[in-house]
Scaffold this motif. Structure first.
Motif, mmCIF file in Angstrom:
data_model
loop_
_atom_site.group_PDB
_atom_site.id
_atom_site.type_symbol
_atom_site.label_atom_id
_atom_site.label_comp_id
_atom_site.label_asym_id
_atom_site.label_seq_id
_atom_site.Cartn_x
_atom_site.Cartn_y
_atom_site.Cartn_z
ATOM 1 N N ARG A 394 -24.844 -11.342 -3.868
ATOM 2 C CA ARG A 394 -24.017 -10.315 -4.526
ATOM 3 C C ARG A 394 -24.708 -8.954 -4.472
ATOM 4 N NH1 ARG A 394 -21.811 -11.610 -10.177
ATOM 5 N NH2 ARG A 394 -20.203 -10.209 -9.431
ATOM 6 N N ASP A 395 -25.365 -8.687 -3.393
ATOM 7 C CA ASP A 395 -26.176 -7.480 -3.284
ATOM 8 C C ASP A 395 -26.081 -6.954 -1.860
ATOM 9 O OD1 ASP A 395 -28.219 -5.593 -3.129
ATOM 10 O OD2 ASP A 395 -29.473 -6.677 -4.560
ATOM 11 N N LYS A 396 -25.501 -5.769 -1.711
ATOM 12 C CA LYS A 396 -25.270 -5.256 -0.355
ATOM 13 C C LYS A 396 -26.569 -5.006 0.405
ATOM 14 C CE LYS A 396 -24.374 -0.880 0.613
ATOM 15 N NZ LYS A 396 -25.669 -0.222 0.805
ATOM 16 N N ASN A 397 -27.680 -4.912 -0.307
ATOM 17 C CA ASN A 397 -28.952 -4.719 0.379
ATOM 18 C C ASN A 397 -29.435 -6.006 1.054
ATOM 19 O OD1 ASN A 397 -29.290 -1.967 -0.591
ATOM 20 N ND2 ASN A 397 -29.570 -2.908 -2.589
ATOM 21 N N LYS A 457 -28.802 -7.778 -14.402
ATOM 22 C CA LYS A 457 -29.587 -8.128 -13.218
ATOM 23 C C LYS A 457 -31.024 -7.712 -13.505
ATOM 24 C CE LYS A 457 -29.515 -7.365 -8.187
ATOM 25 N NZ LYS A 457 -29.338 -8.699 -7.627
ATOM 26 N N GLN A 479 -32.086 -4.936 -18.108
ATOM 27 C CA GLN A 479 -31.170 -4.259 -19.009
ATOM 28 C C GLN A 479 -30.218 -5.316 -19.546
ATOM 29 O OE1 GLN A 479 -31.180 -0.955 -19.781
ATOM 30 N NE2 GLN A 479 -29.348 -0.973 -21.068
ATOM 31 N N THR A 481 -27.028 -5.775 -20.777
ATOM 32 C CA THR A 481 -25.870 -4.873 -20.818
ATOM 33 C C THR A 481 -25.012 -5.116 -22.045
ATOM 34 O OG1 THR A 481 -24.597 -6.386 -19.445
ATOM 35 C CG2 THR A 481 -25.776 -4.633 -18.315
ATOM 36 N N LEU A 486 -32.721 -1.934 -22.983
ATOM 37 C CA LEU A 486 -33.661 -2.549 -22.065
ATOM 38 C C LEU A 486 -34.389 -3.650 -22.829
ATOM 39 C CD1 LEU A 486 -34.634 -1.858 -19.124
ATOM 40 C CD2 LEU A 486 -36.630 -0.848 -20.200
ATOM 41 N N GLY B 29 -26.213 -3.642 -14.591
ATOM 42 C CA GLY B 29 -27.241 -3.007 -15.410
ATOM 43 C C GLY B 29 -28.553 -2.742 -14.687
ATOM 44 N N LEU B 30 -28.598 -3.033 -13.386
ATOM 45 C CA LEU B 30 -29.866 -2.839 -12.675
ATOM 46 C C LEU B 30 -30.283 -1.365 -12.668
ATOM 47 C CD1 LEU B 30 -32.117 -4.251 -11.086
ATOM 48 C CD2 LEU B 30 -30.813 -3.873 -9.004
ATOM 49 N N SER B 32 -29.817 0.823 -15.035
ATOM 50 C CA SER B 32 -30.447 1.126 -16.322
ATOM 51 C C SER B 32 -31.841 0.535 -16.405
ATOM 52 C CB SER B 32 -29.595 0.575 -17.467
ATOM 53 O OG SER B 32 -28.299 1.106 -17.403
ATOM 54 N N ALA B 33 -32.028 -0.633 -15.779
ATOM 55 C CA ALA B 33 -33.342 -1.274 -15.801
ATOM 56 C C ALA B 33 -34.330 -0.561 -14.892
ATOM 57 C CB ALA B 33 -33.221 -2.740 -15.390
ATOM 58 N N ASN B 38 -36.640 5.025 -18.723
ATOM 59 C CA ASN B 38 -37.113 3.923 -19.566
ATOM 60 C C ASN B 38 -38.556 4.098 -20.011
ATOM 61 O OD1 ASN B 38 -34.838 2.221 -19.668
ATOM 62 N ND2 ASN B 38 -35.199 1.627 -17.552
ATOM 63 N N GLN B 75 -31.172 3.124 -4.727
ATOM 64 C CA GLN B 75 -31.908 2.339 -3.749
ATOM 65 C C GLN B 75 -31.784 0.831 -3.996
ATOM 66 O OE1 GLN B 75 -35.802 3.901 -2.130
ATOM 67 N NE2 GLN B 75 -36.419 2.402 -3.661
ATOM 68 N N ARG B 76 -31.677 0.449 -5.276
ATOM 69 C CA ARG B 76 -31.604 -0.985 -5.582
ATOM 70 C C ARG B 76 -30.197 -1.461 -5.909
ATOM 71 N NH1 ARG B 76 -37.049 -2.120 -9.164
ATOM 72 N NH2 ARG B 76 -38.487 -1.312 -7.608
ATOM 73 N N CYS B 77 -29.284 -0.538 -6.148
ATOM 74 C CA CYS B 77 -27.948 -0.939 -6.615
ATOM 75 C C CYS B 77 -27.319 -1.953 -5.662
ATOM 76 C CB CYS B 77 -27.040 0.288 -6.714
ATOM 77 S SG CYS B 77 -25.342 -0.173 -7.115
ATOM 78 N N PRO B 78 -26.895 -3.122 -6.187
ATOM 79 C CA PRO B 78 -26.328 -4.153 -5.317
ATOM 80 C C PRO B 78 -24.985 -3.776 -4.708
ATOM 81 C CG PRO B 78 -26.192 -4.830 -7.608
ATOM 82 C CD PRO B 78 -27.015 -3.572 -7.572
ATOM 83 N N ARG B 303 -49.956 3.562 -8.078
ATOM 84 C CA ARG B 303 -49.287 2.258 -8.141
ATOM 85 C C ARG B 303 -47.798 2.367 -7.800
ATOM 86 N NH1 ARG B 303 -49.670 1.352 -14.677
ATOM 87 N NH2 ARG B 303 -47.905 2.666 -15.218
ATOM 88 N N ASP B 304 -47.171 3.455 -8.157
ATOM 89 C CA ASP B 304 -45.777 3.658 -7.751
ATOM 90 C C ASP B 304 -45.782 4.610 -6.561
ATOM 91 O OD1 ASP B 304 -44.890 2.087 -9.848
ATOM 92 O OD2 ASP B 304 -44.680 3.785 -11.205
#
Lengths: 654, 382
Positions: A394-397, A457, A479, A481, A486, B29-30, B32-33, B38, B75-78, B303-304
């Motif tokens: 479920r992730d386009k990446n 997620k 998170q 939701t 968080l 919610g990825l 927001s995470a 944060n 970059q991470r959004c599914p 580190r990042d």
């Protein structure tokens, strides 16, 4: 010839589907004036019995030599009307269909334009049909043996169905024994029956079946021929253990001093250089892994040979090429698990206690690396476990599709953790998808057992701790939701629900069996709803996870479906082949071979002696690619000749 | 309990203002995470998107102005949702319809940009003053490169040194380049992300006609913000130029042997990937190649880093808005840099430089770590 042609035309109302937009009376009137048309009628439902009978009666009474029905798409009812013609003694290829529904009444609300277009389509069909010729449908005999590729639950189920009907099955498995992924599992959802308790009887039945020939440690190398008459070359790789002598005592394994990571145990345990995958392996004959056996690497050791009383070790054994003829092929090559180390922020490969779903399966299995105990790397029992859903799904990446089994096995894991440890369980999910029979009930049961569900997620698994409580733990940052905040969950173990993906060699397998793949990499079925196990290659079927992620019940259902399809074909003993095929005029063929490579069905070969190309009529589907490409105009596509097509175009234009 | 109803009109306005990616969001919610906010305070990105989906956004809320458009979430959004586009749409709706207040500091800055062409409010004719005593040619038709210095590098007395270092390097490598003075304006990149679409478009049109009239083919930029907007946004308004960021150009000069180092630089350096050069443009290797080629210099990683770099907090108009002490990403980034044991934090972006210089002073780290543009480091070693 033109005078002898007597055409009957029928304009269908399709209730109001056509008649609500097209003026059918006007079209009928117009049709009566077309060349060679001796009769034109309109009727409310041509596909109904009275409609079909009307065609039959008119053919006999009016001596019609051609029939046109203007109604829906030929995909819907061409077969119906061809059949009606045939029953009245008219060759079915002297029938043509004008599509005035999908290509006309359904795509416009403009009545006048729709009527004009209907006239053009009928006029085209009338002109075309007068140039159509009778074609004969041929039948070819079918070999009654079947090839099944892949010995997981899908292949095993199909093999038993077909074998039980006393037809010969060749079951080819790449690994040293059959069982596939299901053999790795501990319990199965939603009933929680023990996977090996329900599966090993099937494996054993296959092993002892008089109609099933098991070819393990083997791979299909070449497939030629066509539906009913495939020729298949299989490479039986050397095991270096003589199957006829081996008693399966296991002494060789015990004595082998060389250890490597066990693939079957997902790297959680070691296996020997001579090994079987698991205790109930079928066949229970070990194989020597030449990449790790020191005899093969350095020429010394031979411990296994020394201790084998049955003298079954044979270092000189060679690969064997087996050739078989089969009528049908079932491809059941399964899936592979997504490698989660690509998603660096989940820490797989970096943190010892971040493990994959399959690793957890092995851990829970009584014959697995921890003898069924759920433990951390240091051997201690976890006090809290997080299960992260949708890792690579479920992730386009990674993979856009849902892997369909993870929500359910994640619930199963929660139960197993609760049963075997006193750990708290946290599930980080996006949506709980519990759609099958008994699945929602299972979800309820597990909710009752006290699982923590966190909707979101997971963003990160980290050992960077903030609070004292987090010290020495892995922290899952997510998170929630539903909370709208968080959440940091300190746990001892993290299980990643990795996606099911197409095997990395799926492209080669697809080429080998001449089947196509969908954009997600899985093998493509002929029709997602109405033909879910067939492929575009007649006689070749796909079942189980090689066609797309699915659970065991769906896999078994597909396997049985494919078995039924194959049996219906081979029990009849012969199959009809397409009559509207292409043919090559040898006088005109220049031998350029352009058509050879273009044919999507591999039906064209080059005859070296005559220096011309030849079309295998059993393989040709009449797609016309070769006829369009031939620079010498040597190829004619029957039923789609240039004359017929030009007449059709003329009919549209006048 | 008060129930709410979906407000389609508001949702449609957000979509019309360029927020259509919101339709794709499935609320995992990825974002927001993943969001760097944060680290210091909450910022439930996914909730804002859901509110936008239903037209229930609180336009008065300061959260509308919170996103720094760093793209860590994208970059991470599914579902590949361009979240900064949604945030920009909310701001555009406020600006174009006047349905809420624009923060004062941002409003003043944008007023400066639209009146004198730069966010600092300096006179347009002073734009090339930084190069006054440097004997820099004015760009004329046929000159190979136009060097376009960012507003901050052109006007800010603390940062002008970067533009001057750039010129020194180009001269040393005998590059045929020139500058344009007063006519050109701010590129408008942050102005656009802050939601001021009409101001952005007039800036873009002005620059495009200035470049076109001068016969510019290739533009060299030292700000990744200019780089992003020139390459990704100007073409839609008819500005099609070859654009090179100085990191790419410098790496090439060194590789081709046109620039030779003569001095050792005994520094322990860590490099900060700016969002616009990194996640927006995918340029991660060149800055590191340049640093590693400087004799004596030791490069260490925070580190990042690279794709996971922590934003300095300065994009999307945030540079001009006050961020409370204790909530500044740049302060945390300085800590990360110090963790590596580096004595120099190398940057390749004027916004990052401003923010980090500020953090070094306000967190009392002057004398422990220095902030340097890579151009300055290279200048020192040639």
């Amino acid at each position: 010839m033109e005078d002898k042609v007597r055409i009957g035309v029928y304009i269908c109302h399709c209730g109001t589907n056509i008649a609500g937009v097209v003026d059918v009376k006007e079209v009928t009137e117009f049709t009566r004036g077309l060349p060679s048309v001796v009769m034109a009628k309109d009727y409310i439902y041509m596909c109904s019995d009275p409609g079909q009978n009307m065609i039959k009666d008119d053919i006999k009474e009016l001596g019609l030599s051609r029939v046109v029905v203007a109604s829906c798409s030929p995909r819907m009812h061409e077969r119906t009307f061809r059949q009606a013609c045939q029953e009245a003694g008219l060759n079915p290829y002297l029938f043509d269909m004008a599509n005035i529904r999908e290509q006309d009444s359904w795509v416009t609300e403009d009545h006048s334009a729709a009527t004009t277009k209907a006239k053009a389509l009928v006029s085209a069909a009338v002109r075309r049909v007068s140039r159509q010729e009778s074609l004969e449908v041929k039948e070819v005999p079918v070999s009654s043996s079947v090839l099944i590729v892949g010995g997981g639950i899908a292949g095993v189920q199909a093999a038993l169905e077909i074998g039980n009907s006393e037809h010969k099955v060749y079951l080819v498995e790449r690994e040293p024994s059959i069982g596939g992924h299901m053999a790795q599992f501990d319990k199965t959802f939603p009933t929680l029956d023990c996977a090996s308790c329900i599966f090993t009887p099937l494996l054993s039945a296959v092993g002892h079946h008089s109609y099933i020939e098991l070819l393990t440690h083997s791979e299909v190398e070449e497939v030629s021929g066509y539906i009913g008459n495939y020729k298949v070359k299989i490479r039986k790789r050397a095991r270096y253990v003589d199957e006829s002598k081996c008693t399966g005592c296991g002494v060789c394994i015990e004595k082998c001093p060389w250890k490597v990571d066990s693939e079957f145990d997902e790297g959680l345990a070691k296996r020997k250089a001579i090994y079987t995958l698991f205790p109930q392996a079928v066949p229970n004959v070990p194989v020597i892994d030449t990449e790790h056996c020191v005899y093969f690497l350095k020429g010394t050791c031979r411990a296994c040979e020394k201790f084998c009383d049955a003298k079954a070790i044979d270092f000189e054994q060679k690969d064997e090429l087996v050739e078989v003829e089969v009528g049908g092929i079932i491809v059941a090559t399964g899936y592979q698990a997504f490698d989660p180390s690509t998603i660096a922020w989940y820490g797989y490969g970096r943190y010892d206690n971040v493990i994959t779903a399959l690793q957890f399966e092995r851990m829970c299995n009584a014959s697995g690396p921890t003898r069924g105990k759920i433990v951390l790397k240091d051997g201690s029992e976890p006090k809290s476990v997080a299960i992260i859903h949708c890792v690579g799904s479920r992730d386009k990446n990674y993979h856009e599709y849902c892997s369909r089994v993870c929500c359910m096995y994640a619930l199963k894991y929660s139960h197993l953790i609760k049963e075997k440890t006193s750990a708290e369980v946290y599930q980080m999910y996006i949506d709980m998808r519990c759609f099958g029979k008994g699945y929602e009930e299972f979800y309820k049961r597990l909710s009752d057992e006290g699982i923590n569900f966190i909707r979101g997620k997971a963003g990160e698994v980290t050992d960077r701790t903030i609070t004292e409580e987090e010290q020495g733990k892995l922290v899952v940052v997510c998170q929630d939701t539903l909370l709208g905040s968080l959440i940091r969950v300190p746990v001892d173990m993290v299980i990643l629900c990795t996606a099911l993906e197409a095997r990395s060699d799926a492209e080669g397998v697809a080429r080998l069996f001449n089947i196509s793949r969908s954009a997600d990499g899985f093998f493509m079925e002929r029709h997602p709803k109405l033909d879910p196990v067939a492929t575009m290659t007649d006689g070749t079927f796909v079942v189980g996870c090689c066609q797309g992620p699915k659970d065991i019940p769906d896999t078994v259902a597909q396997a049985s479906a494919a078995a039924a399809r194959v049996l219906s074909m081979i029990s009849k003993g012969r199959i009809e082949i397409e009559a509207a095929t292409a043919m090559i005029d040898e006088e005109l063929c220049s031998g350029c071979k352009i058509c050879n490579t273009l044919c999507p069905f591999n039906a064209i070969s080059f005859e070296e002696e005559k220096e011309v190309s030849q079309i295998n009529q059993a393989l040709c589907k009449g797609c016309g690619t070769c006829a369009a490409a031939c620079p010498s105009g040597a190829i004619t596509a029957r039923h789609f000749t240039t004359e017929q097509i030009m007449a059709e175009i003329e009919g549209v234009l006048v | 309990m008060q129930a709410v109803s979906p407000y389609r009109e508001a949702a449609n306005i957000i979509i019309e203002e360029g927020g259509e990616p919101l339709n794709l969001c499935y609320q995992c919610g990825l974002c927001s995470a993943t969001c760097p906010w944060n680290l210091v305070r909450s910022f439930p990105v996914h909730m804002m998107i859901h509110e936008a989906q239903l037209g229930l956004v609180d336009f008065e809320s300061e959260e509308v102005w919170q996103c720094v458009a760093c793209r860590a979430c994208v970059q991470r959004c599914p579902r590949g949702v361009e979240i900064p586009d949604i945030m920009r749409a909310l701001r555009r709706a406020i600006v174009s319809l006047g349905i809420a207040k624009v923060p004062d500091s941002l409003r003043i800055t944008v007023k400066n940009v639209s009146s004198v062409g730069n966010p600092l409010g300096e006179a347009a004719e002073k734009r090339a003053d930084w190069a006054k005593d440097m004997d820099v040619s004015t760009f004329i038709e046929g000159t190979e490169l136009l060097y376009f210095a960012c507003c901050i590098q052109a006007y800010d007395p603390m940062i002008q040194k970067v533009a001057r270092a750039t010129v020194n390097i180009l001269k040393k490598a005998q590059v045929d380049f020139g500058i344009l003075g007063a006519k050109q304006t701010c590129c408008g990149e942050s102005v656009r992300k802050a939601g001021m679409e009409s101001v952005f478009q007039s800036l873009a049109q002005n620059n495009i006609s200035v470049f076109t009239e001068a016969g510019v083919k290739t533009i060299l930029v030292t700000s990744p913000h200019c780089y992003h907007t020139f390459t990704q946004e100007y073409p839609k308004f008819g500005g099609n130029f070859e654009v090179i960021h100085f990191s790419q150009y410098l790496a090439r000069l060194i590789k081709d042997g046109r620039l030779k180092f003569t001095k050792e630089l005994n520094k322990k350096v860590t490099y900060h990937d700016s969002c616009c050069l990194g996640r927006y443009a995918g340029i991660y290797d060149e800055p590191r190649q340049i640093l590693e080629s400087i004799p004596g210099l030791e490069l260490v990683e925070m580190r990042d880093n690279r794709e996971n770099s922590l934003c300095c907090g300065g994009c999307a108009g945030r540079l001009w808005m006050e961020t409370k002490k204790g909530e500044r990403f740049s302060d945390i980034r300085i800590e990360q840099a110090l963790e590596t044991g580096a004595n120099t934090l190398a940057v390749f972006c004027p916004y990052c430089m401003l923010n980090f210089e500020d953090s070094v002073l306000t967190t009392d780290k002057a004398g422990i770590i220095e902030v340097k543009d890579i151009a300055e480091l290279v200048q020192e070693a040639i």
